[in-house]
Design an enzyme around this catalytic site. Structure first.
Site, PDB file in Angstrom:
ATOM      1  CE1 TYR A  12      -3.486  -2.802   0.800  1.00  0.00           C
ATOM      2  CE2 TYR A  12      -4.757  -0.512   1.060  1.00  0.00           C
ATOM      3  CZ  TYR A  12      -4.599  -2.053   0.600  1.00  0.00           C
ATOM      4  OH  TYR A  12      -6.078  -2.875   0.622  1.00  0.00           O
ATOM      5  CG  ASP A  57      -8.016  -4.950   1.531  1.00  0.00           C
ATOM      6  OD1 ASP A  57      -9.060  -4.689   1.960  1.00  0.00           O
ATOM      7  OD2 ASP A  57      -7.750  -4.606   0.200  1.00  0.00           O
ATOM      8  CG  ASP A  74      -1.341 -19.778  -1.729  1.00  0.00           C
ATOM      9  OD1 ASP A  74      -0.834 -19.743  -0.769  1.00  0.00           O
ATOM     10  OD2 ASP A  74      -1.361 -20.307  -2.462  1.00  0.00           O
ATOM     11  CE  LYS A 117       2.096 -16.773  -2.664  1.00  0.00           C
ATOM     12  NZ  LYS A 117       1.657 -18.617  -2.802  1.00  0.00           N
TER      13      LYS A 117
END
Ligand code: IPM
Ligand code: MG
Length: 368
Positions: free
Chosen positions: A141, A249, A225, A192
């Site tokens: 962001y 988010d 994921d 990740k």
């Protein structure tokens, strides 16, 4: 003690849901020995219309001085084509950044009366109680460079940068572990690390903080994921999930829908405590500005009302008063009151004000 509160209704349904929070604050000051001094200002598209910017220095100054900011929602299709730095969402991002609101708490709680409103089977979601702790002032962001350039061959090239320092990861991990101590003592950390170096650092730092300060908490790593998949497969396996800004988010919208409607979920965004124990804080529903139903009195005010409940709990140390509100909302839902987003056959359909009327009535009864 009088609390100094800045109210930022924003755009879309923001003003009408925040109006209900005002009524709720009125109830608490009349019945629970709390006193508020409020001021109001513009943020988002409405601020752009009046001042040419989604957040002004004047508004920011008030926000920095407030004990808490109550925020409605920002955005709408009429502002979609504005240059990036003028977009309504930038008003919210500036508040987060300039107030240092690095910890975003997003509880996803399934009220029993709504377990049939979820898109998942009731047995999968009944009793669900997850807390997502989202890092809010770092990551993609805010990372630099963030730019669009034109290449020699005329193509455009856009870059967003995912950036984290160990300090940023340490402090959000601490918040998650501390909150886990007050709940089920289990933290899942989502990143990740299989493809991102920020993910590798995230995992390393979260473990360092855990081993040194929170060995009593169970810590599990998960790839983001897989976390998204597990949330719809078996959401009740989670207690606290800690994750970065972007994954947070996405995962929090997913978790919200598990509970039946995104119109139900509150959030708190907290900064670091200063030497006097003052902590910047902003409270907002996690849903957006819902332009399609704005101004019609149809919006579900519960997420906003419960955001004030989080303010009672985290900014004012009034857990009992917050619990009272949770109970009132639970009762009203059990009695069958429903706004359009959670309407089910045989229930009583109410609008924004009608839902708040019911909540205030339940509070009267609970406090009597
Ligand atoms: C949220 C929203 C915001 C975000 C938008 C409005 C900038 O989706 O609070 O989840 O992306 O953080
Ligand atoms: Mg979002």
């Amino acid at each position: 003690m009088t609390y100094n509160i800045l109210i930022l209704p924003g755009d879309g349904i923001g003003p009408e849901i925040i109006e209900e929070t005002r009524r709720l604050m009125g109830w608490y000051s009349a019945n629970r020995n709390l006193s508020f001094s409020t001021s109001q200002d513009l943020v988002g598209g409405c601020s752009y219309e009046k001042h040419g910017a989604p957040a002004t220095d004047g508004m920011m100054k008030k926000a920095l001085a407030a004990d808490a900011v109550l925020f409605g929602s920002v955005g709408g299709p009429q502002w979609d084509k504005l240059p990036f730095d003028k977009k309504p969402e930038q008003g919210l991002l500036r508040l987060r950044k300039d107030l240092g609101l690095f910890a975003n708490l997003r509880p996803a709680l399934c009220f029993d009366a709504l377990k049939d409103a979820s898109s998942l089977r009731p047995e999968i979601v009944s009793g669900l109680d997850i807390l997502i702790v989202r890092e809010l002032t770092g990551g993609v962001y805010f990372g630099l460079p963030k730019e669009t350039t034109v290449l020699a061959d005329g193509q455009k090239r856009a870059v967003d940068s995912q950036v984290y320092t160990s300090h940023e990861i340490e402090r959000i991990a601490r918040v998650a572990f501390e909150l886990a101590r007050l709940r089920g003592r289990r933290v899942v950390s989502a990143e990740k690390s299989n493809v991102m170096v920020t993910g590798v650092l995230w995992r390393e730092v979260v473990h360092r903080v855990h081993d040194a300060e929170f060995p009593d908490i169970q810590l599990t790593d998960i790839l983001a994921d897989n976390c998204a998949m597990q949330l719809v497969r078996n959401p009740k396996q989670f207690d606290v999930i800690v994750t970065d800004n972007l994954f947070g988010d996405i995962l929090s919208d997913e978790a919200a829908q598990l509970t039946g409607s995104i119109g139900m979920l509150p959030s708190a965004s907290l900064g670091a405590k200063d030497a006097h124990g003052r902590q910047p804080a902003l409270y907002e529903p996690i849903h957006g500005s819902a332009p399609d139903i704005a101004g019609k009195g149809l919006a579900n005010p519960i997420a906003t009302l419960l955001s004030f409940g989080m303010c009672l709990r985290y900014s004012f140390g009034r857990s009992e008063d917050a619990a009272l509100l949770d109970k009132a909302v639970e009762q009203v839902l059990a009695e069958g009151y429903r706004t359009g987003d959670i309407m089910q056959p045989g229930m009583t359909k109410v609008g924004t004000a009608g839902m708040t009327d019911a909540v205030l009535k339940a509070l009267d009864k609970l406090a009597a």
